[in-house]
Structure formats: C-alpha cells, structure tokens
Design an enzyme around this catalytic site. Structure first.
Site, PDB file in Angstrom:
ATOM      1  CG  MET A 143       0.117  42.892  16.183  1.00 16.65           C
ATOM      2  SD  MET A 143      -0.876  44.701  16.748  1.00 16.65           S
ATOM      3  CE  MET A 143      -2.272  42.999  17.303  1.00 16.65           C
ATOM      4  CG  ASP A 144       5.820  37.316  19.013  1.00 17.51           C
ATOM      5  OD1 ASP A 144       5.395  37.104  19.339  1.00 17.51           O
ATOM      6  OD2 ASP A 144       6.762  36.542  18.329  1.00 17.51           O
ATOM      7  N   GLY A 145       5.655  39.973  21.104  1.00 17.27           N
ATOM      8  CA  GLY A 145       6.311  40.130  21.873  1.00 17.27           C
ATOM      9  C   GLY A 145       6.687  40.871  22.919  1.00 17.27           C
ATOM     10  CB  THR A 166       6.852  42.639  16.153  1.00 16.25           C
ATOM     11  OG1 THR A 166       5.971  42.125  17.045  1.00 16.25           O
ATOM     12  CG2 THR A 166       7.005  44.115  15.506  1.00 16.25           C
TER      13      THR A 166
END
Length: 306
Positions: free
Chosen positions: A85-87, A253
């Site tokens: 779950m990046d960003g 992501t």
C-alpha cells in the site's frame, strides 16, 4: 520456532536495539506500506463478546458473496491477494496536507478493499502494514498504527475478519503487542476473510528464521538433512498461519516497480500488478482492473504455455 496459526509471529532473530527517531516532516519520502485509520463516523451496532482494550467485538453471521462486477469470473478469482500500500505520504503532499492525513485516507482505502474481498469471496488479504526498513520514523508510525488499529478493529470484527500478524513484533510497544495479540485471539474463529498484517516484516528475515528452525531440528535429531525440501521450508515461514500461504496476485500502488523485501519466497509464482494510482485513491474500479488483468493471464507456475 515459527509461531502457530492465528497468533502473532515473533521472529527468533536477534536485533540490535534501535533508538527512537523524531517524527519526520511530511515532505520526507518514505515508503508508506501501512494503514493508519482515524475514527470513522459510521455507528457500529452493540454486540457481545470478549473486550479488547475496552472494545466489545460484534458477532455477525457470515455474509454471502455479492455478485461480481461485469467481466470478472467467479471460478477465476484469486484465493489470496497481497498488497503493498504505497503512496500515502505522496497523496498528502500533493494536496498540501500533513502526512497523517495521507495515512487516514489510506485507511479508508484499506477498508474499501477489505469490504470488497468479503463481498467477492476472496479468502486471504495480506497487506504490508509496516516494513522492517521503516524504523527511522518509528515513533510517528507506531503511534499512528496503534491509534488506527484501535479505531478500526470494530469494523473488522463486524465483517467477520480473522486477523493474523506476521513479522518481528518484539520492537513494538508493549501496549501495541498486547492489542495485536488480543485482536488475533479474539478473531481467530472468524472466517469471512483472513486479513494478515505484515508488521515490521522482512522477507529476508522470514527465510532466515525458517532456515534456523530447520537447522535446529536437524541438530536435535528430529529430521535428517536429506528430509529438507521446499515443503518443509514453507511450513516454517510465517505465512503458515493460513490455508493459502502463497499469494495468487500481488498489487503495488504508486507506480513503484519492486517488491521491497515482501514475501520473497511466497511470491515465486505470483502474478504481479503495478498501478500508478496512489494507495488512498485505490478503490473498486482499480481493484476490478487488477482482478481482470489477473484473470486474463495464463498461470504456468514455471512451465511452458500450452
């Protein structure tokens, strides 16, 4: 030794004690692999059960899967989806908001994905909640994680989600360790969705601790060296807590094209899906795109195409 199913997995590896670092500024670029929910406005109905830090879990009947969106086939749905779950920070920075707002928005994205997994019959969801590489900002991240889990726990229980935790939890605060342990114990009989939180997790360390456990069994005379094979090693990995230890689909992501020390062994034959969408913006439409992409592929597990 690898922990048994449904409980927090504590790595036997020795770690150097690290000092706590001050909170980093919102403009500092760090991978943001975890959900940090804020209190949500929807009211959970009262329930009965064992109290978790003052929260009473709610027990509901397991819901039937909802009809799938157009273009998805029930017989080709993945059993296990993993997500990096990046960003979250980037999302907040682009809007001139503090980093915490990004994690709160990321929490809402995770809730959406959990709910969709429950509705569509996906059995296991593993999320990179906190990497072992994030310790430079430990006070900031752990405080958010603790508050977020307390606020979101009721919704997970309401959805009949079974919570497991993998990773080295020994560096977490004692209250957070207790909260995670109680959450895992209280939800262990839930069966709508198995949510695995990778907290202070390292794929490399997972492999090392598995090899250490096997070496100890050889030393103790429980097995012979020639007994060692991939199946034995898999049983010593921390994902032995689930019926489906190897993800069918990995989603990452924010446009990054790497797996960042996440489930290194388990991803050997996993289909990878990378999207430029930042995690807080990840919703049903993007999830459907990932699942459609997965269903259009021919999985060969190292073999040749037919």
């Amino acid at each position: 030794m690898a922990a048994s199913s449904f409980h927090i997995h504590l790595s036997p590896l020795k770690h150097q004690r690290l000092s706590h670092a001050p909170e980093l500024s919102p403009n500092t670029r760090r991978p943001s692999f975890f959900f940090i929910p804020k209190a949500f406005t929807e009211t959970e109905p009262p329930g009965n059960g064992v109290s978790i830090n003052g929260l009473l879990p709610v027990h509901y009947a397991e819901e039937d899967p909802s009809p799938l969106p157009s273009g998805l086939r029930e017989d080709s749905m993945p059993s296990h989806v993993a997500v990096i779950m990046d960003g979250n920070r980037r999302w907040a920075r682009m809007r001139g908001l503090p980093a915490g707002s990004g994690y709160e928005a990321g929490a809402r994205a995770l809730r959406r994905v959990v709910d969709l997994c429950c509705k569509w019959g996906i059995r296991v969801l593993t999320v990179f909640a906190f990497s072992s590489d994030n310790w430079m900002e430990t006070d900031f991240l752990m405080g958010l994680f603790d508050r977020g889990l307390r606020n979101e726990l009721q919704h997970l229980i309401r959805r009949k989600v079974h919570i497991s935790v993998i990773g080295d939890c020994t560096k977490l605060s004692k209250p957070l360790q207790v909260l995670l342990s109680e959450a895992a114990e209280t939800t262990k009989n839930n069966s709508q969705l198995h949510l695995i939180l990778a907290v202070n997790y390292s794929g490399q360390n997972d492999l090392v601790q598995a090899c250490q456990n096997i070496a100890q069994k050889v030393k103790d005379g429980l097995i012979e060296p020639e007994d060692i094979n991939k199946f034995l090693l898999e049983r010593e990995l921390e994902t032995n807590c689930t019926e489906f230890p190897n993800p069918d689909l990995l989603i990452r992501t924010s446009g990054e094209l790497r797996i960042s020390n996440f489930l290194l062994w388990q991803l050997a034959y996993t289909e990878l899906y990378f999207t430029n969408s930042l995690w807080p913006d990840f919703g049903e439409d993007e999830f459907v795109k990932a699942l459609r992409s997965f269903q259009q592929r021919q999985r060969r597990y190292g073999g040749r195409s037919s």
